[in-house]
Design an enzyme around this catalytic site. Structure first.
Site, mmCIF file in Angstrom:
data_model
loop_
_atom_site.group_PDB
_atom_site.id
_atom_site.type_symbol
_atom_site.label_atom_id
_atom_site.label_comp_id
_atom_site.label_asym_id
_atom_site.label_seq_id
_atom_site.Cartn_x
_atom_site.Cartn_y
_atom_site.Cartn_z
ATOM 1 N N GLU A 38 0.869 -1.190 0.000
ATOM 2 C CA GLU A 38 0.000 0.000 0.000
ATOM 3 C C GLU A 38 0.895 1.226 0.000
ATOM 4 O O GLU A 38 1.706 1.411 0.903
ATOM 5 C CB GLU A 38 -0.919 -0.036 1.225
ATOM 6 C CG GLU A 38 -1.901 -1.198 1.189
ATOM 7 C CD GLU A 38 -2.631 -1.300 -0.144
ATOM 8 O OE1 GLU A 38 -3.255 -0.317 -0.566
ATOM 9 O OE2 GLU A 38 -2.554 -2.361 -0.789
ATOM 10 N N CYS A 49 -1.940 9.396 3.634
ATOM 11 C CA CYS A 49 -1.853 8.982 2.232
ATOM 12 C C CYS A 49 -3.096 9.458 1.484
ATOM 13 O O CYS A 49 -3.072 9.666 0.282
ATOM 14 C CB CYS A 49 -1.711 7.474 2.140
ATOM 15 S SG CYS A 49 -2.979 6.626 3.054
HETATM 16 P P1 NAD Z 1 8.621 4.746 3.816
HETATM 17 O O1 NAD Z 1 8.424 4.059 2.517
HETATM 18 O O2 NAD Z 1 9.768 5.662 3.952
HETATM 19 O O3 NAD Z 1 8.796 3.649 4.988
HETATM 20 C C1 NAD Z 1 7.822 2.662 5.225
HETATM 21 C C2 NAD Z 1 8.463 1.488 5.922
HETATM 22 O O4 NAD Z 1 9.397 0.861 5.043
HETATM 23 C C3 NAD Z 1 9.248 1.859 7.180
HETATM 24 O O5 NAD Z 1 9.023 0.883 8.180
HETATM 25 C C4 NAD Z 1 10.686 1.796 6.709
HETATM 26 O O6 NAD Z 1 11.602 1.503 7.736
HETATM 27 C C5 NAD Z 1 10.633 0.654 5.708
HETATM 28 N N1 NAD Z 1 11.698 0.619 4.700
HETATM 29 C C6 NAD Z 1 12.381 1.665 4.185
HETATM 30 N N2 NAD Z 1 13.261 1.223 3.255
HETATM 31 C C7 NAD Z 1 13.113 -0.129 3.173
HETATM 32 C C8 NAD Z 1 13.723 -1.144 2.371
HETATM 33 N N3 NAD Z 1 14.659 -0.872 1.463
HETATM 34 N N4 NAD Z 1 13.326 -2.418 2.546
HETATM 35 C C9 NAD Z 1 12.353 -2.720 3.447
HETATM 36 N N5 NAD Z 1 11.747 -1.799 4.230
HETATM 37 C C10 NAD Z 1 12.114 -0.509 4.088
HETATM 38 O O7 NAD Z 1 7.243 5.483 4.153
HETATM 39 P P2 NAD Z 1 6.895 6.388 5.415
HETATM 40 O O8 NAD Z 1 7.595 7.685 5.298
HETATM 41 O O9 NAD Z 1 7.048 5.604 6.660
HETATM 42 O O10 NAD Z 1 5.323 6.597 5.203
HETATM 43 C C11 NAD Z 1 4.775 7.563 4.367
HETATM 44 C C12 NAD Z 1 4.338 6.949 3.054
HETATM 45 O O11 NAD Z 1 3.383 5.913 3.299
HETATM 46 C C13 NAD Z 1 3.622 7.950 2.152
HETATM 47 O O12 NAD Z 1 4.052 7.751 0.845
HETATM 48 C C14 NAD Z 1 2.148 7.563 2.303
HETATM 49 O O13 NAD Z 1 1.337 7.937 1.223
HETATM 50 C C15 NAD Z 1 2.248 6.082 2.449
HETATM 51 N N6 NAD Z 1 1.064 5.516 3.086
HETATM 52 C C16 NAD Z 1 0.200 4.790 2.320
HETATM 53 C C17 NAD Z 1 -0.949 4.259 2.878
HETATM 54 C C18 NAD Z 1 -1.908 3.444 2.066
HETATM 55 O O14 NAD Z 1 -2.775 2.807 2.655
HETATM 56 N N7 NAD Z 1 -1.810 3.426 0.757
HETATM 57 C C19 NAD Z 1 -1.216 4.477 4.222
HETATM 58 C C20 NAD Z 1 -0.314 5.222 4.988
HETATM 59 C C21 NAD Z 1 0.827 5.731 4.399
#
Ligand code: NAD
Length: 523
Positions: free
Chosen positions: A294, A328
């Site tokens: 997501e 999001c």
């Molecule tokens: P992010 O992608 O930076 O991080 C999300 C998670 O991924 C964190 O736990 C992080 O530690 C982990 N991560 C980072 N790099 C990784 C890798 N290489 N391999 C595995 N895991 C890794 O996102 P964020 O800043 O935490 O959240 C904000 C984003 O989430 C925004 O883009 C928002 O739109 C999205 N979001 C989407 C939804 C949805 O339902 N579609 C809901 C909430 C947030």
């Protein structure tokens, strides 16, 4: 087996009511919880690998974005090797956990919901401190946490029951849903309780084991939720908890051959990395990994010339600036018919200038900080880009205070293809785009790589029907704001680069954590 007769009877799901902070007793309860949680600042939290508490030499700090010098908690920094140990232990324990009767697993999830309910104010206080949500936003996060637990518990009971099949003469045939294996749950920070708990609970209640690696920004809330799940009866080997850097610990979980599935919510860029890594078979890997991803959005609200402009202004302002635009589902583009453009923009700017910004613990502030210094820098850079791509009408920089405060910002007269109209900013920055007519507005709305949420304000039924057919988003809202999806009522998830449309909080969601086995016996 998933077809076990279920004796657990539960009344139909209803959403957890929000707390009314206008009531003095609720304000007092929240203030007391804020004090209690503040008295626990700076504590150190271990990880849980193979049922054991684990600490690392290197630590990470989680700080309060409203007051960055305040350390909410100190957590461990897992190595790739520790992530590997966690998934291997979860893989081993899967053989035990999958045999635990459905009723027992569901019962634990319902118990977790009631513990969260008892600790509601404390959990909301921690959310307020660790990620800068206002009281109201923090309470909504806590309520959604309860909703996910209650909803997925009930859904598991449904999926464990008999499944309809076409009867076959001379055979007894049936279908059961069985779990997948050990999975990695990788949530973001912006719904630090609800999303982390929702994905974890869905995986566990369906009989999978989990390694949860929360966001670097919200490990203490995740640790609190893990503690609640343990207290409710989830064994420590069924739910392993590691904290650390996404690119190290998260990456190791995603790539491990024993990882059966990945439940991820986060940015588009990381989601795509995970999709690619999960698609590559590792030596010794027996299955195709399932990746439930997501991701981000560039959500639009269309304001038609036949709209109630005042209602549209209110809906856009709430969806753009609630939780500082860090949802999001946040509205980041208002696409407005040229016939009402000037009046909409004028009213929107007046409304925006009324938004109060400051420390999240003070309930008189509508908007708290953005989550981190990195987020602040990124948003300010986008505002500079926006000043060149359009006309700055409100905000445009940092707001006063030691925290990471950003002014609610409106940039108008933006071209649909401008960077600030295409890229997810994830902050309180709204672009306003002029449309010739309704068809043009729809074309602009669909003109990004995302497809998460969208809203349309119009009194014209035919236009609303057209939007239903051709506004390509996973969650479409008509004559209401595009944020605030409720579990059960608005299953949530987006199209295109917004993800795999898993529809959290909906009746399709648990399917992502199960596989169906068809059994036919000759009689
Ligand atoms: P992010 O992608 O930076 O991080 C999300 C998670 O991924 C964190 O736990 C992080 O530690 C982990 N991560 C980072 N790099 C990784 C890798 N290489 N391999 C595995 N895991 C890794 O996102 P964020 O800043 O935490 O959240 C904000 C984003 O989430 C925004 O883009 C928002 O739109 C999205 N979001 C989407 C939804 C949805 O339902 N579609 C809901 C909430 C947030």
């Amino acid at each position: 087996m998933a077809t076990a007769e279920t004796k657990l009877q539960k009344p139909e799901f209803v959403n957890e009511p929000f707390v009314d902070f206008a009531k003095p007793e609720n304000r007092a309860a929240m203030e007391a919880a804020m004090k209690k949680v503040a008295s626990e600042f700076g504590r150190e939290y271990p990880m849980y690998i193979a049922g054991q508490e684990v600490k690392t030499a290197e630590k990470m700090q989680s700080t309060n974005p409203s007051h960055p010098s305040q350390v909410i908690g100190v957590v461990q920094k897992a190595s790739a090797e520790q992530a590997k140990q966690a998934i291997e232990s979860a893989h081993e324990y899967f053989e035990t956990w999958k045999r635990v009767p459905v009723e027992q697993r569901v019962d634990i999830i319902f118990r977790a919901a009631s513990i969260v309910r008892q600790q509601k104010f404390e959990l909301s206080a921690l959310i307020c401190y660790e990620v800068g949500k206002s009281w109201i936003e923090a309470d909504a996060d806590t309520a959604e946490t309860i909703d996910f637990l209650e909803f997925y518990g009930r859904e598991m009971l449904r999926m464990a029951g008999p499944q309809p099949l076409t009867p076959m003469k001379g055979e007894k045939n049936f279908l059961v849903y069985i779990p997948l294996g050990a999975g990695a749950v990788i949530p973001p920070w912006n719904f630090p309780a609800a999303i982390a708990t929702g994905m974890t609970a869905a995986a566990l209640v369906t009989g999978n084991t989990v390694v949860l690696k929360p966001s670097e920004e919200s490990p203490v809330i995740a640790r609190k939720m893990v503690g609640i799940l343990y207290e409710a009866g989830i064994p420590k080997q069924a739910l392993q908890f590691i904290t650390g850097v996404g690119e190290v610990a998260g990456d190791a979980l995603v790539k491990h051959p024993k990882t059966r599935f990945i439940a991820f919510t986060g940015s588009k860029d990381v989601g795509l990395l995970i999709s690619e890594a999960a698609g590559k078979r590792q030596p010794g890997q027996l299955w195709i990994k399932r990746a439930v991803l997501e991701m981000g959005g560039k959500d639009a609200t269309i304001v038609d010339e036949e709209a109630d402009v005042d209602a549209a202004v209110e809906g856009v302002a709430l969806a753009a600036f609630g939780y500082s635009g860090q949802k999001c589902s946040a509205c980041s583009r208002a696409i407005v018919s040229e016939k009402v453009y000037d009046s909409f923009v004028q009213k929107l700017v007046e409304r925006t200038n009324k938004v109060t910004v400051g420390p999240a613990e003070d309930p008189s502030n509508y908007m708290g900080p953005v989550v981190s210094e990195g987020a602040l820098d990124g948003i300010l850079k986008y505002i500079e880009v926006g000043k060149k791509e359009g006309k700055l009408l409100a905000g445009g920089g940092r707001a006063p205070g030691e925290g990471y405060f950003v002014q609610p910002t409106v940039i108008a007269d933006v071209e649909p293809t401008a960077r600030v109209a295409q890229e997810e900013i994830f902050g309180p920055v709204l672009t306003v785009i002029k449309a010739r007519d309704f068809d043009h507005a729809l074309e602009i709305a669909n003109g990004t790589e995302f497809g998460l949420t969208g809203a349309v304000y119009s009194k014209n039924k035919a236009k609303l029907e057209k939007a239903q057919e051709s506004f390509h988003v996973g969650n479409l809202y008509l004559n209401r704001k595009c944020t605030g999806a409720m579990v059960g009522a608005h299953p949530f998830g987006g199209f295109n680069m917004s993800g795999t449309d898993s529809k959290t909080g909906g009746k399709d969601y648990l399917h992502h954590f199960l596989q169906a086995k068809s059994i036919a016996e000759k009689v």
